[in-house]
Design a protein around this motif. Structure first.
Motif, mmCIF file in Angstrom:
data_model
loop_
_atom_site.group_PDB
_atom_site.id
_atom_site.type_symbol
_atom_site.label_atom_id
_atom_site.label_comp_id
_atom_site.label_asym_id
_atom_site.label_seq_id
_atom_site.Cartn_x
_atom_site.Cartn_y
_atom_site.Cartn_z
ATOM 1 N N CYS A 167 52.108 -15.828 -81.680
ATOM 2 C CA CYS A 167 50.652 -15.765 -81.703
ATOM 3 C C CYS A 167 50.177 -15.032 -82.955
ATOM 4 O O CYS A 167 50.553 -13.876 -83.192
ATOM 5 C CB CYS A 167 50.141 -15.065 -80.450
ATOM 6 S SG CYS A 167 48.349 -14.901 -80.403
ATOM 7 N N HIS B 233 44.596 -15.298 -75.949
ATOM 8 C CA HIS B 233 43.926 -15.508 -77.224
ATOM 9 C C HIS B 233 43.428 -16.948 -77.363
ATOM 10 O O HIS B 233 42.403 -17.189 -77.987
ATOM 11 C CB HIS B 233 44.865 -15.154 -78.389
ATOM 12 C CG HIS B 233 44.983 -13.679 -78.601
ATOM 13 N ND1 HIS B 233 46.191 -13.023 -78.575
ATOM 14 C CD2 HIS B 233 44.039 -12.721 -78.811
ATOM 15 C CE1 HIS B 233 45.988 -11.723 -78.787
ATOM 16 N NE2 HIS B 233 44.682 -11.522 -78.918
ATOM 17 N N ILE C 184 37.997 -12.019 -81.432
ATOM 18 C CA ILE C 184 37.882 -13.266 -82.179
ATOM 19 C C ILE C 184 36.389 -13.543 -82.306
ATOM 20 O O ILE C 184 35.718 -13.868 -81.320
ATOM 21 C CB ILE C 184 38.605 -14.421 -81.469
ATOM 22 C CG1 ILE C 184 40.091 -14.066 -81.304
ATOM 23 C CG2 ILE C 184 38.448 -15.710 -82.242
ATOM 24 C CD1 ILE C 184 40.870 -15.047 -80.482
ATOM 25 N N PHE D 112 47.257 -13.913 -83.589
ATOM 26 C CA PHE D 112 46.365 -12.807 -83.234
ATOM 27 C C PHE D 112 47.145 -11.587 -82.750
ATOM 28 O O PHE D 112 46.756 -10.456 -83.013
ATOM 29 C CB PHE D 112 45.349 -13.257 -82.189
ATOM 30 C CG PHE D 112 44.521 -14.416 -82.655
ATOM 31 C CD1 PHE D 112 43.513 -14.239 -83.586
ATOM 32 C CD2 PHE D 112 44.772 -15.698 -82.201
ATOM 33 C CE1 PHE D 112 42.756 -15.304 -84.039
ATOM 34 C CE2 PHE D 112 44.018 -16.769 -82.644
ATOM 35 C CZ PHE D 112 43.012 -16.569 -83.567
ATOM 36 N N CYS D 113 48.250 -11.825 -82.053
ATOM 37 C CA CYS D 113 49.082 -10.703 -81.598
ATOM 38 C C CYS D 113 49.820 -10.080 -82.784
ATOM 39 O O CYS D 113 49.929 -8.855 -82.872
ATOM 40 C CB CYS D 113 50.092 -11.183 -80.565
ATOM 41 S SG CYS D 113 49.354 -11.663 -79.001
ATOM 42 N N ASP E 68 41.991 -8.031 -82.310
ATOM 43 C CA ASP E 68 41.530 -7.866 -80.929
ATOM 44 C C ASP E 68 40.390 -8.825 -80.608
ATOM 45 O O ASP E 68 40.435 -9.545 -79.615
ATOM 46 C CB ASP E 68 41.089 -6.427 -80.678
ATOM 47 C CG ASP E 68 42.266 -5.459 -80.756
ATOM 48 O OD1 ASP E 68 43.389 -5.880 -80.410
ATOM 49 O OD2 ASP E 68 42.057 -4.306 -81.170
ATOM 50 N N ARG F 29 40.048 -17.036 -75.623
ATOM 51 C CA ARG F 29 39.002 -16.427 -76.457
ATOM 52 C C ARG F 29 38.694 -17.290 -77.676
ATOM 53 O O ARG F 29 37.536 -17.400 -78.091
ATOM 54 C CB ARG F 29 39.434 -15.031 -76.918
ATOM 55 C CG ARG F 29 39.454 -14.028 -75.791
ATOM 56 C CD ARG F 29 39.720 -12.645 -76.327
ATOM 57 N NE ARG F 29 40.616 -11.959 -75.404
ATOM 58 C CZ ARG F 29 41.529 -11.070 -75.758
ATOM 59 N NH1 ARG F 29 41.689 -10.747 -77.020
ATOM 60 N NH2 ARG F 29 42.295 -10.506 -74.862
#
Length: 121
Positions: free
Chosen positions: A58, A98, A68, A60-61, A66, A101
């Motif tokens: 991911c 994620h 988006i 985002f990870c 945190d 989101r």
């Protein structure tokens, strides 16, 4: 009444039609040779490894993002296909929370015309 025929209760016999077989396509070098090895493009069980598929992680990870934001069009555009569809997580590697989101942010950005709903033709 003797002259009238009674409807038959038995199923009518269906005549089988035999069609002449169409000639099989011939390979340019004669009859098609039989395959002996694994199919091209995939990794066979025998034989060596054809390619190594890296596990998707991911974005985002990894980057510890945190929130988006729907206003971040550059980030959101990476997860929207050319036709305007949201790319599924099995292709992008984004984790489930994620992805939820992300899709909500993409839909928000579409509603205020930051991202297109569909591709232009």
């Amino acid at each position: 009444m003797a002259d009238q025929e009674k409807p038959s209760t038995a199923a009518p016999a269906v005549a089988e039609e035999t069609r002449p077989e169409a000639p099989r396509p011939v390979h340019r070098d004669g009859p098609r040779p039989a395959r002996s090895g694994p199919r091209p493009g995939g990794a066979g069980r025998e034989g060596g490894r054809k390619f190594f598929r890296r596990k998707k992680v991911c974005k985002f990870c990894v980057e510890k993002i945190d929130a988006i934001n729907y206003k971040d069009v550059r980030l959101l555009a990476q997860f929207v296909a050319e036709r305007g569809k949201i790319v599924p997580r099995r292709l992008t590697g984004v984790c489930t929370p994620h992805q939820r989101r992300l899709s909500a942010a993409i839909k928000q950005a579409r509603n205020i015309a930051l991202l297109p709903f569909a591709a232009r033709f």
